[in-house]
Design an enzyme around this catalytic site. Structure first.
Site, PDB file in Angstrom:
ATOM      1  N   HIS A   1      -1.806   3.726  -5.826  1.00 37.58           N
ATOM      2  CA  HIS A   1      -1.308   2.709  -6.548  1.00 37.58           C
ATOM      3  C   HIS A   1      -2.266   1.495  -6.777  1.00 37.58           C
ATOM      4  CE1 HIS A   1      -1.153   0.012  -2.786  1.00 37.58           C
ATOM      5  NE2 HIS A   1      -0.562  -0.879  -3.416  1.00 37.58           N
TER       6      HIS A   1
ATOM      7  N   SER B   1      -1.275  -2.894   1.965  1.00 39.43           N
ATOM      8  CA  SER B   1      -1.548  -1.647   2.130  1.00 39.43           C
ATOM      9  C   SER B   1      -3.036  -1.464   1.663  1.00 39.43           C
ATOM     10  CB  SER B   1      -0.685  -0.667   1.376  1.00 39.43           C
ATOM     11  OG  SER B   1       0.538  -0.627   1.957  1.00 39.43           O
ATOM     12  N   GLU B   2      -3.366  -2.124   0.294  1.00 35.40           N
ATOM     13  CA  GLU B   2      -4.620  -1.811  -0.264  1.00 35.40           C
ATOM     14  C   GLU B   2      -5.086  -3.271  -1.150  1.00 35.40           C
ATOM     15  OE1 GLU B   2      -3.786   2.551   0.405  1.00 35.40           O
ATOM     16  OE2 GLU B   2      -2.809   1.111  -0.873  1.00 35.40           O
ATOM     17  N   THR B   3      -6.184  -3.464  -0.981  1.00 28.31           N
ATOM     18  CA  THR B   3      -6.951  -4.791  -1.871  1.00 28.31           C
ATOM     19  C   THR B   3      -7.805  -4.023  -2.671  1.00 28.31           C
ATOM     20  OG1 THR B   3      -6.227  -6.370  -0.259  1.00 28.31           O
ATOM     21  CG2 THR B   3      -8.019  -6.888  -2.037  1.00 28.31           C
TER      22      THR B   3
END
Length: 304
Positions: free
Chosen positions: A76, A45-47
């Site tokens: 998050h 979803s995210e880095t």
């Protein structure tokens, strides 16, 4: 060039639950294009990319990427990165316990995260979310917005809760759903989605119901953001922060402190738990706080 990265599961106390996050350390040599390529490679979803802060008063500067674009803020990644930096950069006290304040420079501004580290327990973090600068907008066209998520109009809404939109660095549509059975049927319908949400500049759609799987949860939620390259998100701190304004709008919170436990990711097999704290004063929502656990599950070397 070789850079160290870590993988954490966020908003969970157990490995392989919650929302996975990749954090790349000492990422100053990378260009924006490099970061986007790495985020697409991890395909989470995210880095997060950890950089040298511009101010000595901050722990680090971070940049957050989905597989398709950069975000000014996300929940998050903020919590998971702070938990990781607290583990890596703070010294334990005599009893092995650690409490740290991690100050992160993000595109949206400075975010301070309180992190609690205890032996034999997952790290716990909590931060005050950026304040919403816009008011909630009501969403009409019930046939179109319900069709966009594979439901019928009678499955949208409960009690006095109606679909709303909150614009910001991340613009979310909030859709109340009648029950858990309807929530289990939610599925993105691309053509309807494009007209109902993409055309309005919506980044993600956050669906919620009061029915829950866990007794301790006040709400059950799902979040879809296909335009960001995220078909479904297991846990969404930034959306939960916006959801505070929805709760206050329809539940009319009195002055004081109110906590709500939100479950998410259950349909994906990645159960997540987000603690949402809302502080009301003079009939206004003054502070929104997001809390949750994070577990470090892997680390490695990224080679260029």
């Amino acid at each position: 060039m070789a850079l160290t990265y870590h993988i954490l599961d966020v908003f969970t106390e157990r490995p392989f639950g919650g929302n996975p996050l990749a954090v790349v350390l000492d990422a100053d040599p990378l260009s924006s294009a490099d970061m986007q390529k790495v985020a697409r490679e991890f395909n989470l979803s995210e880095t997060v990319f950890v950089l040298t802060p511009t101010s000595a008063g901050h722990t680090a500067r971070i940049r957050i990427f989905t597989p398709s674009r950069e975000l000014a803020f996300a929940g998050h990644p903020t919590l998971g990165t702070a938990a990781l930096l607290a583990e890596l950069r703070t010294q334990p006290q005599l009893n092995g316990e650690r409490d740290a304040i991690i100050a992160l420079e993000e595109e949206i501004g400075s975010i301070r995260v309180g992190v609690r580290l205890r032996s034999q327990a997952a790290a716990y973090g909590e931060f005050d979310a950026p304040k919403a600068e816009n008011t909630l907008e009501r969403l009409s066209e019930p046939e179109e917005i319900s069709a966009a998520v594979g439901l019928i109009p009678t499955e949208i809404g409960f009690e006095n809760h109606k679909p709303t939109l909150l614009r910001g660095s991340n613009t979310f549509a909030f859709m109340p759903v009648s029950n858990l059975e309807a929530m289990s049927k939610v599925k993105v319908a691309p053509l309807h989605w494009s007209r109902a949400f993409t055309a309005r500049g919506v980044h993600g759609v956050y669906l919620y119901t009061r029915q829950s799987v866990r007794v301790q949860s006040a709400f059950h939620a799902r979040m879809f953001a296909p335009d960001l390259g995220v078909p479904e998100d297991p846990a969404t701190g930034s959306a939960a922060a916006g959801f505070a304004y929805v709760i206050n709008e329809f539940d009319e919170l009195p002055d004081g402190t109110h906590k709500r436990a939100i479950e998410q990711g259950i349909e994906m097999g990645r159960p997540s738990a987000i603690t949402l704290t809302m502080m009301m004063a003079r009939n206004k929502l003054e502070t929104v706080r997001i809390g949750g656990h994070a577990v470090r599950i892997a680390e490695g070397t990224l080679r260029f």
